[in-house]
Design a protein around this motif. Structure first.
Motif, PDB file in Angstrom:
ATOM      1  N   ARG A 184       8.112  69.551 -40.834  1.00 30.79           N
ATOM      2  CA  ARG A 184       7.874  69.891 -39.422  1.00 30.79           C
ATOM      3  C   ARG A 184       6.588  70.674 -39.270  1.00 30.79           C
ATOM      4  NH1 ARG A 184      12.108  73.601 -37.490  1.00 30.79           N
ATOM      5  NH2 ARG A 184      11.521  73.082 -35.373  1.00 30.79           N
ATOM      6  N   HIS A 238       2.612  76.961 -33.629  1.00 26.51           N
ATOM      7  CA  HIS A 238       3.072  78.153 -34.321  1.00 26.51           C
ATOM      8  C   HIS A 238       4.537  77.947 -34.693  1.00 26.51           C
ATOM      9  CE1 HIS A 238       2.932  82.327 -35.508  1.00 26.51           C
ATOM     10  NE2 HIS A 238       4.035  82.575 -34.824  1.00 26.51           N
ATOM     11  N   LEU A 239       4.847  78.233 -35.938  1.00 23.60           N
ATOM     12  CA  LEU A 239       6.238  78.129 -36.389  1.00 23.60           C
ATOM     13  C   LEU A 239       6.591  79.415 -37.095  1.00 23.60           C
ATOM     14  CD1 LEU A 239       8.842  76.450 -37.024  1.00 23.60           C
ATOM     15  CD2 LEU A 239       7.672  75.635 -39.067  1.00 23.60           C
ATOM     16  N   ILE A 262      10.589  73.847 -29.969  1.00 20.86           N
ATOM     17  CA  ILE A 262      11.636  72.990 -30.535  1.00 20.86           C
ATOM     18  C   ILE A 262      12.156  73.682 -31.782  1.00 20.86           C
ATOM     19  CG2 ILE A 262      12.170  70.727 -31.487  1.00 20.86           C
ATOM     20  CD1 ILE A 262       9.606  69.692 -30.117  1.00 20.86           C
ATOM     21  N   ASP A 263      13.296  74.313 -31.672  1.00 15.66           N
ATOM     22  CA  ASP A 263      13.946  74.912 -32.834  1.00 15.66           C
ATOM     23  C   ASP A 263      12.974  75.748 -33.687  1.00 15.66           C
ATOM     24  OD1 ASP A 263      15.908  75.511 -34.636  1.00 15.66           O
ATOM     25  OD2 ASP A 263      15.749  73.644 -35.742  1.00 15.66           O
ATOM     26  N   GLY A 264      12.348  76.736 -33.070  1.00 13.84           N
ATOM     27  CA  GLY A 264      11.474  77.637 -33.838  1.00 13.84           C
ATOM     28  C   GLY A 264      10.028  77.212 -33.876  1.00 13.84           C
ATOM     29  N   LEU A 265       9.784  75.940 -33.601  1.00 15.19           N
ATOM     30  CA  LEU A 265       8.411  75.424 -33.582  1.00 15.19           C
ATOM     31  C   LEU A 265       7.840  75.582 -32.175  1.00 15.19           C
ATOM     32  CD1 LEU A 265       6.260  73.651 -35.206  1.00 15.19           C
ATOM     33  CD2 LEU A 265       7.315  71.712 -34.058  1.00 15.19           C
ATOM     34  N   GLU A 266       6.679  76.247 -32.099  1.00 16.24           N
ATOM     35  CA  GLU A 266       6.076  76.435 -30.774  1.00 16.24           C
ATOM     36  C   GLU A 266       4.770  75.680 -30.682  1.00 16.24           C
ATOM     37  OE1 GLU A 266       5.724  80.599 -29.563  1.00 16.24           O
ATOM     38  OE2 GLU A 266       7.556  80.887 -30.735  1.00 16.24           O
ATOM     39  N   TYR A 267       4.643  74.908 -29.641  1.00 18.64           N
ATOM     40  CA  TYR A 267       3.434  74.146 -29.407  1.00 18.64           C
ATOM     41  C   TYR A 267       2.839  74.627 -28.090  1.00 18.64           C
ATOM     42  CZ  TYR A 267       0.302  70.146 -29.450  1.00 18.64           C
ATOM     43  OH  TYR A 267      -0.807  69.344 -29.502  1.00 18.64           O
ATOM     44  N   THR A 268       1.585  75.041 -28.140  1.00 20.65           N
ATOM     45  CA  THR A 268       0.911  75.502 -26.921  1.00 20.65           C
ATOM     46  C   THR A 268       0.011  74.383 -26.426  1.00 20.65           C
ATOM     47  OG1 THR A 268       0.917  77.725 -27.846  1.00 20.65           O
ATOM     48  CG2 THR A 268      -0.506  77.328 -25.939  1.00 20.65           C
ATOM     49  N   LEU A 269       0.380  73.795 -25.306  1.00 21.61           N
ATOM     50  CA  LEU A 269      -0.330  72.621 -24.796  1.00 21.61           C
ATOM     51  C   LEU A 269      -1.273  73.008 -23.668  1.00 21.61           C
ATOM     52  CD1 LEU A 269      -0.509  69.422 -24.728  1.00 21.61           C
ATOM     53  CD2 LEU A 269       1.184  69.554 -22.894  1.00 21.61           C
ATOM     54  N   ALA A 270      -2.561  72.756 -23.860  1.00 22.90           N
ATOM     55  CA  ALA A 270      -3.523  72.986 -22.785  1.00 22.90           C
ATOM     56  C   ALA A 270      -3.254  71.986 -21.669  1.00 22.90           C
ATOM     57  CB  ALA A 270      -4.938  72.823 -23.326  1.00 22.90           C
ATOM     58  N   ARG A 293      -0.076  63.090 -25.675  1.00 26.82           N
ATOM     59  CA  ARG A 293       0.072  64.334 -26.406  1.00 26.82           C
ATOM     60  C   ARG A 293       1.498  64.878 -26.253  1.00 26.82           C
ATOM     61  NH1 ARG A 293      -2.984  68.057 -29.369  1.00 26.82           N
ATOM     62  NH2 ARG A 293      -4.150  66.171 -29.860  1.00 26.82           N
ATOM     63  N   LYS A 295      -1.159  77.426 -19.757  1.00 26.16           N
ATOM     64  CA  LYS A 295      -0.799  76.474 -20.797  1.00 26.16           C
ATOM     65  C   LYS A 295       0.712  76.298 -20.797  1.00 26.16           C
ATOM     66  CE  LYS A 295      -4.850  77.055 -23.681  1.00 26.16           C
ATOM     67  NZ  LYS A 295      -5.405  77.047 -25.039  1.00 26.16           N
ATOM     68  N   MET A 353      -1.167  67.705 -35.573  1.00 26.96           N
ATOM     69  CA  MET A 353      -1.428  67.215 -34.220  1.00 26.96           C
ATOM     70  C   MET A 353      -2.566  67.980 -33.552  1.00 26.96           C
ATOM     71  SD  MET A 353       2.525  66.643 -33.025  1.00 26.96           S
ATOM     72  CE  MET A 353       2.104  66.447 -31.285  1.00 26.96           C
ATOM     73  N   THR A 385       8.910  38.090 -21.756  1.00 30.37           N
ATOM     74  CA  THR A 385       8.509  37.691 -23.109  1.00 30.37           C
ATOM     75  C   THR A 385       8.229  36.194 -23.184  1.00 30.37           C
ATOM     76  OG1 THR A 385       9.886  39.479 -23.980  1.00 30.37           O
ATOM     77  CG2 THR A 385       9.160  37.814 -25.549  1.00 30.37           C
ATOM     78  N   ASP A 415       3.919  62.823 -28.214  1.00 34.53           N
ATOM     79  CA  ASP A 415       3.894  63.124 -29.647  1.00 34.53           C
ATOM     80  C   ASP A 415       4.725  64.366 -29.956  1.00 34.53           C
ATOM     81  OD1 ASP A 415       2.276  60.989 -30.147  1.00 34.53           O
ATOM     82  OD2 ASP A 415       0.425  62.146 -30.347  1.00 34.53           O
ATOM     83  N   ILE A 416       4.586  65.371 -29.092  1.00 34.82           N
ATOM     84  CA  ILE A 416       5.336  66.610 -29.315  1.00 34.82           C
ATOM     85  C   ILE A 416       6.833  66.341 -29.180  1.00 34.82           C
ATOM     86  CG2 ILE A 416       5.675  68.984 -28.547  1.00 34.82           C
ATOM     87  CD1 ILE A 416       2.809  68.758 -27.324  1.00 34.82           C
ATOM     88  N   THR A 443      -7.954  72.930 -28.284  1.00 38.24           N
ATOM     89  CA  THR A 443      -7.287  73.244 -27.013  1.00 38.24           C
ATOM     90  C   THR A 443      -5.838  73.655 -27.226  1.00 38.24           C
ATOM     91  OG1 THR A 443      -6.597  70.943 -26.732  1.00 38.24           O
ATOM     92  CG2 THR A 443      -8.701  71.578 -25.750  1.00 38.24           C
ATOM     93  N   ASP A 444      -5.183  73.084 -28.210  1.00 43.90           N
ATOM     94  CA  ASP A 444      -3.750  73.324 -28.387  1.00 43.90           C
ATOM     95  C   ASP A 444      -3.488  74.081 -29.680  1.00 43.90           C
ATOM     96  OD1 ASP A 444      -3.657  71.764 -26.186  1.00 43.90           O
ATOM     97  OD2 ASP A 444      -2.627  70.079 -27.113  1.00 43.90           O
ATOM     98  N   ASP A 445      -2.390  74.799 -29.720  1.00 43.92           N
ATOM     99  CA  ASP A 445      -2.013  75.544 -30.924  1.00 43.92           C
ATOM    100  C   ASP A 445      -0.582  75.203 -31.321  1.00 43.92           C
ATOM    101  OD1 ASP A 445      -4.434  76.900 -30.633  1.00 43.92           O
ATOM    102  OD2 ASP A 445      -3.496  78.401 -29.325  1.00 43.92           O
ATOM    103  N   MET A 487       8.460  64.861 -32.108  1.00 45.13           N
ATOM    104  CA  MET A 487       8.737  65.725 -33.267  1.00 45.13           C
ATOM    105  C   MET A 487      10.214  66.101 -33.345  1.00 45.13           C
ATOM    106  SD  MET A 487       6.042  66.881 -35.109  1.00 45.13           S
ATOM    107  CE  MET A 487       6.931  68.340 -35.699  1.00 45.13           C
TER     108      MET A 487
END
Lengths: 247, 247, 247
Positions: free
Chosen positions: A140, A175-176, C101-109, C72, C96, A147, C143, C75-76, A171-173, C79
């Motif tokens: 993870r 942190h875990l 997600i379960d301890g994972l932090e994503y900072t999205l601009a 973007r 931002k 990314m 199709t 993709d997050i 632009t993005d960060d 995860m």
């Protein structure tokens, strides 16, 4: 002399952990099992693999070193079903490796060990922090960091007793933070180093999600990651040199 | 007149066995079923397919020959689930094939049979050896040989009563021996011929792993491989010309 | 202020339905849920998505509009495992989006909403026919049509009370008819319009096979397709402008 029988699954897992770093390597045939040590061409990532004789169905050798092309050997092992047995026998005269899988014989030309990059010494390092975590958390951290950036800081906050991962992109960060309750074990000391994600991604490919990974970390020092393979009969250590902190 | 209903699975399997060699072919509409014979543009590989009327849910024709684009017909058959029925009907006026799958109608323009390469005669050959083996062993032999070379020798050792496969690469070799106990059946006679792996790989794609493959082999002669499809209601024969022995 | 928790599955499905048309969009934070309206750069396809507050585990906002890069954000969300929860929180100061997600932090601009293409109005249209059908039938029609042409006619025969799809290629044609018994519901009126398959293929990607799709159709008018997501707590409407009939 070298004559061994091993499951395709075990052989494949062992080869995979080395092939993420190098294309060719030396197989050191020891009394108590196989050993591989290799460093990537840029001298940044190292691997130390041992596969004990007990990981084999049968294992006999009087020692020696042989050089192999890893992807070729992986392709051959991939011909077998994962629970099929692979018979490896060194032909002393031709200096080729005879590989047999259920009637199929593959004669693999070896590489002169002297032509292969020298095996590295993985130095003993006195690293302040030791983090034991699940392979899926390594995955993870690496996948999310990738990314946003091409490098990542791994560190331990020894006051709050937590392991953290920091990736800062344009632009993005990402942190875990994983505290004691999220980790299998933690010995907290001052530790923070920056690493290339290219290497971590390669190493991560070889770390099973359910593996217990023991990570040693210091301040601006290499990171070491240890995990077992072959149901504990083999072990892998990766060492990755730090990048210079740019910030 | 041609009006037939067939499962998508059966039609797809039949088309696959021909499309590995040619892009267009003639469908010969016989009283007792469909027949396709085709040879690849280089005149090296041939296929002879019959799909008996009993392989169809219903089958009616007063004979004739139609020309089809195989990949187009495969795409259409691929629209159906494998157990769905496909209705094929020739429109005599427009000379197009009406293909219906559960309410969906596809009108396929046919190809003038005269514009398609002539159907080959698969000669009767008196080949000394007959080997009956599982499709999965054909697959292993072809896949392993392809790792080291672009051609392979198939042979029978009539003294030791075994079928063998020999592929010699620049550095590595592959050898497979299957004795009586590994084979379904063996009629041993002197036989050894060299074949192009490109063709064997294509043919191998269409041979199910659990098929019983009857292989006829001689000395510097073409190889014939026969196997059933559609639960025995259809059969495929491949014939492959030998390469000149270079060694 | 925006602070919400939602399952990865729900968020992913919602984003997918918009991202088939545009790369960036405005998220309108309403009291009763999220709203996204977007039109593709060519002004041909539009989407109107609502995801009600009830689709979230928790949902709080005092309103506002934020601009996001969809791939973007996808993709997050990707995860997370599909049943994992994703925490979204707007940082008012940095502008931002903090995604956890379960301890994972994503900072999205975020993207300045003013720089994103204006949201379209999906006009109320009085369309003569309404067809309710399964997503899998939309998939089959699109199709199959794509095999022969780059455009397709959708229509209703109000005499025979059936919905039809017509794709005419240079050599081959596809025709699908679904009568009352094949449809979930039908309000038959005069309707036939021609549409680009490129757009229909994109929209089709986001329509689940088991969705109930309500299609509104007229004569040389846009088509509207409505379906629910998030177990009925969200809904998607696509509108696609017709092509000029060329025949």
């Amino acid at each position: 002399m070298f004559n061994a029988i091993v499951s395709a699954d075990t052989l494949g897992t062992a080869l995979d952990s080395v092939s993420v770093l190098v294309e060719e390597c030396k197989l050191r045939l020891e009394d108590d099992g196989l050993e591989i040590r290799a460093v990537d061409p840029a001298n940044v990532g190292m691997v130390d693999l041992t596969l004990s004789a007990a990981a084999f169905e049968s294992y006999e050798t009087d020692g020696g070193v042989i050089g192999v092309n890893l992807s070729r050997l992986q392709d051959i092992a991939g011909m077998a079903d994962s629970d099929q047995l692979i018979h490896l026998e060194l032909d002393e005269e031709t200096r080729k490796l005879e590989i047999a899988i259920d009637g199929l014989e593959y004669t693999l030309a070896l590489i002169d060990p002297d032509s292969i990059r020298q095996e590295p010494d993985l130095p003993d390092l006195d690293l302040a922090s030791e983090i034991v975590l699940e392979g899926r958390d390594v995955d993870r951290a690496v996948t999310a960091s990738d990314m946003v950036s091409d490098h990542v800081a791994l560190g331990v906050d020894d006051t709050d007793e937590l392991f953290y991962v920091d990736a800062e992109g344009d632009t993005d960060d990402v942190h875990l933070e994983l505290g004691r309750e999220d980790l299998i074990d933690l010995t907290a000391g001052p530790a923070r180093s920056l690493f290339s994600l290219d290497y971590l991604k390669d190493m991560n490919k070889a770390i099973p999600n359910d593996a217990e990974v023991r990570m040693e970390l210091g301040e601006e020092f290499p990171v070491k990651m240890h995990f077992d393979i072959a149901e504990g009969q083999g072990s892998v250590t990766y060492m990755l040199a730090p990048r210079v902190q740019s910030d």
